[in-house]
Design an enzyme around this catalytic site. Structure first.
Site, PDB file in Angstrom:
ATOM      1  N   TRP A   1       0.848  -1.197   0.000  1.00 12.70           N
ATOM      2  CA  TRP A   1       0.000   0.000   0.000  1.00 12.70           C
ATOM      3  C   TRP A   1       0.881   1.242   0.000  1.00 12.70           C
ATOM      4  O   TRP A   1       1.393   1.646   1.042  1.00 12.70           O
ATOM      5  CB  TRP A   1      -0.921  -0.012   1.225  1.00 12.70           C
ATOM      6  CG  TRP A   1      -1.956  -1.078   1.128  1.00 12.70           C
ATOM      7  CD1 TRP A   1      -3.102  -1.015   0.418  1.00 12.70           C
ATOM      8  CD2 TRP A   1      -1.931  -2.376   1.746  1.00 12.70           C
ATOM      9  NE1 TRP A   1      -3.812  -2.181   0.549  1.00 12.70           N
ATOM     10  CE2 TRP A   1      -3.120  -3.029   1.364  1.00 12.70           C
ATOM     11  CE3 TRP A   1      -1.052  -3.034   2.590  1.00 12.70           C
ATOM     12  CZ2 TRP A   1      -3.437  -4.316   1.777  1.00 12.70           C
ATOM     13  CZ3 TRP A   1      -1.357  -4.323   3.010  1.00 12.70           C
ATOM     14  CH2 TRP A   1      -2.538  -4.952   2.597  1.00 12.70           C
TER      15      TRP A   1
ATOM     16  N   ALA B   1     -13.981 -10.985   5.630  1.00  9.85           N
ATOM     17  CA  ALA B   1     -13.919  -9.566   5.243  1.00  9.85           C
ATOM     18  C   ALA B   1     -13.584  -9.493   3.765  1.00  9.85           C
ATOM     19  O   ALA B   1     -12.998 -10.422   3.207  1.00  9.85           O
ATOM     20  CB  ALA B   1     -12.860  -8.838   6.064  1.00  9.85           C
TER      21      ALA B   1
ATOM     22  N   ARG C   1      -3.692   6.176  -2.840  1.00 11.59           N
ATOM     23  CA  ARG C   1      -2.394   5.487  -2.887  1.00 11.59           C
ATOM     24  C   ARG C   1      -1.424   6.258  -3.761  1.00 11.59           C
ATOM     25  O   ARG C   1      -1.820   6.788  -4.810  1.00 11.59           O
ATOM     26  CB  ARG C   1      -2.544   4.061  -3.427  1.00 11.59           C
ATOM     27  CG  ARG C   1      -3.256   3.167  -2.442  1.00 11.59           C
ATOM     28  CD  ARG C   1      -3.287   1.728  -2.876  1.00 11.59           C
ATOM     29  NE  ARG C   1      -4.268   1.012  -2.067  1.00 11.59           N
ATOM     30  CZ  ARG C   1      -4.634  -0.238  -2.261  1.00 11.59           C
ATOM     31  NH1 ARG C   1      -4.101  -0.938  -3.240  1.00 11.59           N
ATOM     32  NH2 ARG C   1      -5.532  -0.799  -1.475  1.00 11.59           N
TER      33      ARG C   1
ATOM     34  N   VAL D   1      -6.021 -11.383   6.991  1.00 11.37           N
ATOM     35  CA  VAL D   1      -6.930 -12.524   6.756  1.00 11.37           C
ATOM     36  C   VAL D   1      -6.127 -13.804   6.614  1.00 11.37           C
ATOM     37  O   VAL D   1      -4.956 -13.784   6.236  1.00 11.37           O
ATOM     38  CB  VAL D   1      -7.800 -12.312   5.485  1.00 11.37           C
ATOM     39  CG1 VAL D   1      -8.841 -11.239   5.706  1.00 11.37           C
ATOM     40  CG2 VAL D   1      -6.954 -12.007   4.268  1.00 11.37           C
TER      41      VAL D   1
ATOM     42  N   GLN E   1     -13.387   2.221  -2.301  1.00 15.61           N
ATOM     43  CA  GLN E   1     -13.500   0.794  -1.969  1.00 15.61           C
ATOM     44  C   GLN E   1     -14.812   0.609  -1.200  1.00 15.61           C
ATOM     45  O   GLN E   1     -15.352   1.553  -0.637  1.00 15.61           O
ATOM     46  CB  GLN E   1     -12.339   0.331  -1.081  1.00 15.61           C
ATOM     47  CG  GLN E   1     -11.055   0.078  -1.838  1.00 15.61           C
ATOM     48  CD  GLN E   1      -9.988  -0.621  -0.996  1.00 15.61           C
ATOM     49  OE1 GLN E   1     -10.091  -0.715   0.227  1.00 15.61           O
ATOM     50  NE2 GLN E   1      -8.950  -1.102  -1.664  1.00 15.61           N
TER      51      GLN E   1
ATOM     52  N   HIS F   1      -6.829   1.975   2.189  1.00 16.64           N
ATOM     53  CA  HIS F   1      -7.945   1.046   1.954  1.00 16.64           C
ATOM     54  C   HIS F   1      -9.024   1.315   2.998  1.00 16.64           C
ATOM     55  O   HIS F   1      -8.804   2.125   3.909  1.00 16.64           O
ATOM     56  CB  HIS F   1      -7.473  -0.421   1.979  1.00 16.64           C
ATOM     57  CG  HIS F   1      -6.675  -0.809   3.197  1.00 16.64           C
ATOM     58  ND1 HIS F   1      -6.267  -2.094   3.455  1.00 16.64           N
ATOM     59  CD2 HIS F   1      -6.193  -0.078   4.238  1.00 16.64           C
ATOM     60  CE1 HIS F   1      -5.584  -2.139   4.576  1.00 16.64           C
ATOM     61  NE2 HIS F   1      -5.521  -0.946   5.068  1.00 16.64           N
TER      62      HIS F   1
HETATM   63  C1  FA5 Z   1      -7.070  -4.169  -0.171  1.00 15.17           C
HETATM   64  O1  FA5 Z   1      -7.050  -2.932  -0.214  1.00 15.17           O
HETATM   65  C2  FA5 Z   1      -7.590  -4.878   1.028  1.00 15.17           C
HETATM   66  N1  FA5 Z   1      -7.862  -3.946   2.084  1.00 15.17           N
HETATM   67  C3  FA5 Z   1      -8.830  -5.664   0.620  1.00 15.17           C
HETATM   68  C4  FA5 Z   1      -9.246  -6.652   1.642  1.00 15.17           C
HETATM   69  C5  FA5 Z   1     -10.206  -6.315   2.556  1.00 15.17           C
HETATM   70  C6  FA5 Z   1      -8.667  -7.901   1.672  1.00 15.17           C
HETATM   71  C7  FA5 Z   1     -10.615  -7.228   3.526  1.00 15.17           C
HETATM   72  C8  FA5 Z   1      -9.055  -8.837   2.602  1.00 15.17           C
HETATM   73  C9  FA5 Z   1     -10.041  -8.484   3.516  1.00 15.17           C
HETATM   74  P1  FA5 Z   1      -6.300  -4.461  -2.620  1.00 15.17           P
HETATM   75  O2  FA5 Z   1      -5.106  -3.583  -2.530  1.00 15.17           O
HETATM   76  O3  FA5 Z   1      -6.179  -5.632  -3.489  1.00 15.17           O
HETATM   77  O4  FA5 Z   1      -6.786  -4.938  -1.221  1.00 15.17           O
HETATM   78  O5  FA5 Z   1      -7.534  -3.572  -3.124  1.00 15.17           O
HETATM   79  C10 FA5 Z   1      -8.835  -4.080  -3.145  1.00 15.17           C
HETATM   80  C11 FA5 Z   1      -9.569  -3.631  -4.413  1.00 15.17           C
HETATM   81  O6  FA5 Z   1      -9.496  -2.215  -4.501  1.00 15.17           O
HETATM   82  C12 FA5 Z   1      -8.905  -4.122  -5.686  1.00 15.17           C
HETATM   83  O7  FA5 Z   1      -9.372  -5.396  -6.007  1.00 15.17           O
HETATM   84  C13 FA5 Z   1      -9.358  -3.103  -6.690  1.00 15.17           C
HETATM   85  O8  FA5 Z   1     -10.659  -3.381  -7.136  1.00 15.17           O
HETATM   86  C14 FA5 Z   1      -9.395  -1.844  -5.860  1.00 15.17           C
HETATM   87  N2  FA5 Z   1      -8.155  -1.092  -6.054  1.00 15.17           N
HETATM   88  C15 FA5 Z   1      -6.976  -1.245  -5.453  1.00 15.17           C
HETATM   89  N3  FA5 Z   1      -6.069  -0.371  -5.896  1.00 15.17           N
HETATM   90  C16 FA5 Z   1      -6.694   0.390  -6.802  1.00 15.17           C
HETATM   91  C17 FA5 Z   1      -6.302   1.503  -7.629  1.00 15.17           C
HETATM   92  N4  FA5 Z   1      -5.098   2.017  -7.579  1.00 15.17           N
HETATM   93  N5  FA5 Z   1      -7.228   2.038  -8.453  1.00 15.17           N
HETATM   94  C18 FA5 Z   1      -8.477   1.527  -8.492  1.00 15.17           C
HETATM   95  N6  FA5 Z   1      -8.910   0.508  -7.751  1.00 15.17           N
HETATM   96  C19 FA5 Z   1      -8.038  -0.065  -6.924  1.00 15.17           C
END
Ligand code: FA5
Length: 351
Positions: A161, A319, A208, A265, A222, A182
């Site tokens: 992140w 989650a 981010r 998780v 999100q 997130h």
């Molecule tokens: C997370 O942010 C975790 N907090 C998700 C999570 C929650 C996992 C609870 C387990 C339990 P990740 O970095 O993969 O995970 O982001 C989750 C979703 O946010 C991605 O699948 C995507 O759909 C969206 N996302 C992430 N980064 C970006 C970005 N830069 N631009 C647009 N959408 C994004």
């Protein structure tokens, strides 16, 4: 004799002035009339000014007649002004011939941004499954964004992140505040104030420090989901997310779960949908994989559960965190995430 003359002259001026006033038909002419009779060098004013040259008795009679004439002319002037104004408005109205039955010009009505529509629809699907909706701060403490989620300082997972830190230093010289990367920090905030059973979805903005491309923005939404209760299993996670995908995308879209790693998780998964553009064949949009990842998920880590004050032997939970921009792209066949926030009305007005 002089006084008789003066009175007669005043009466004559009054008669002439009233006759002239009756034939005046515009504000401009009215002003001219006023200057001519009542102005500083006007006809009546000149007479009144010369009264002091008359004998006392004559002066009295002429003064009375002159002042009465002045009052009368002023009154008549004011009411004539009103008449002329009124008739000029009504003649304008009939000249322009306003058609009061014509429909009015429509007001351009605003609409909800397509991402707001998605947020509401997704939250609606989950509320119909028994989830409630909560929101939380976009500027967050390191504690909630990382520490409470089993991501201590120097943990390599922090690199996942790319964080935008807030320019605020605590007594120990640390930067404890950040723009949340997130919506997962809301898990800990929710559990601080609630006891299981908990079922909640949390929509909100995240940030981010990363380069943008067709599927990545530096600010995006999100929707976090959290369910904690006795006896929750991985089957509940899959069942809930399948049901969501079925309702949001329709029966025909395929869903894929793969193992993924998130420190909070265990086990962790990512869920993808087959690419809308190439139907899973592989293209630029899905980076030739045929799939587009829409969310990360997993069973809440026992350590995290314990941190929430829940005995992991008694309680379990799942989650997830999904990206509303990505699912909107999938649904509408939008090829570049950056369209959402460049405020081009030609794009936004389509939804
Ligand atoms: C997370 O942010 C975790 N907090 C998700 C999570 C929650 C996992 C609870 C387990 C339990 P990740 O970095 O993969 O995970 O982001 C989750 C979703 O946010 C991605 O699948 C995507 O759909 C969206 N996302 C992430 N980064 C970006 C970005 N830069 N631009 C647009 N959408 C994004």
């Amino acid at each position: 004799m002089a006084s008789k003359n003066s009175v007669a002259i005043i009466n004559e001026i009054q008669r002439k002035a009233l006759a002239d006033l009756a034939s005046v038909s515009s504000i401009y002419e009215l002003q001219q009339w006023k200057v001519f009779y009542l102005g500083r060098n006007g006809k009546l004013t000149s007479i009144l000014r010369n009264l002091r040259t008359l004998a006392p008795e004559d002066r009295r009679n002429s003064g009375i007649a002159g002042n009465q004439a002045k009052l009368l002319l002023e009154e008549e002037f004011n009411s004539r002004v009103m008449e002329v104004e009124k008739s000029s408005i009504s003649s304008k109205t009939s000249e322009d011939s306003i058609d009061v039955t014509m429909p009015g010009r429509p007001f351009p009505s605003g609409g909800l941004h397509v991402i707001t529509q998605t947020l509401r629809e997704v939250c609606g699907i989950f509320t119909s499954m028994g989830f409630s909706v909560a929101e939380g701060p976009e500027i967050e403490w390191d504690h909630y964004n990382f520490e409470a989620l089993n991501i201590p300082k120097d943990h390599p997972a922090r690199d996942m992140w790319n964080t935008l830190w807030v320019d605020f230093t605590d007594e120990e010289g640390n930067h404890p505040m950040l723009l949340r990367t997130h919506t997962s920090p809301m898990q800990a905030r929710i559990m601080e104030n609630n006891t299981p059973p908990v079922r909640v979805v949390i929509p909100g903005k995240c940030y981010r420090f990363e380069a943008t491309d067709a599927t990545h923005e530096w600010h995006f939404y999100q929707i976090e989901g959290l369910a904690i209760d006795k006896g929750i299993t991985f089957a509940d996670l899959k069942g809930t997310l399948y049901e969501f995908a079925r309702r949001f995308f329709g029966e025909e879209r395929r869903v894929r779960f793969r193992c993924d790693y998130f420190p909070f998780v265990e086990p962790g998964v990512d869920m993808s949908i087959d690419c809308f553009r190439c139907d899973g064949q592989g293209c630029k949009v899905c980076r030739n994989t045929g799939w587009i990842e829409i969310l990360g998920a997993g069973m809440v880590h026992p350590k995290v559960l314990a941190g929430f004050g829940c005995d992991p032997k008694e309680y379990t939970g799942f989650a997830f965190g999904m990206g509303p921009e990505r699912i909107t792209m999938l649904r509408h066949g939008i090829e570049d995430i950056r369209h959402f926030y460049t405020n081009d009305l030609r794009f936004l007005e389509q939804f």
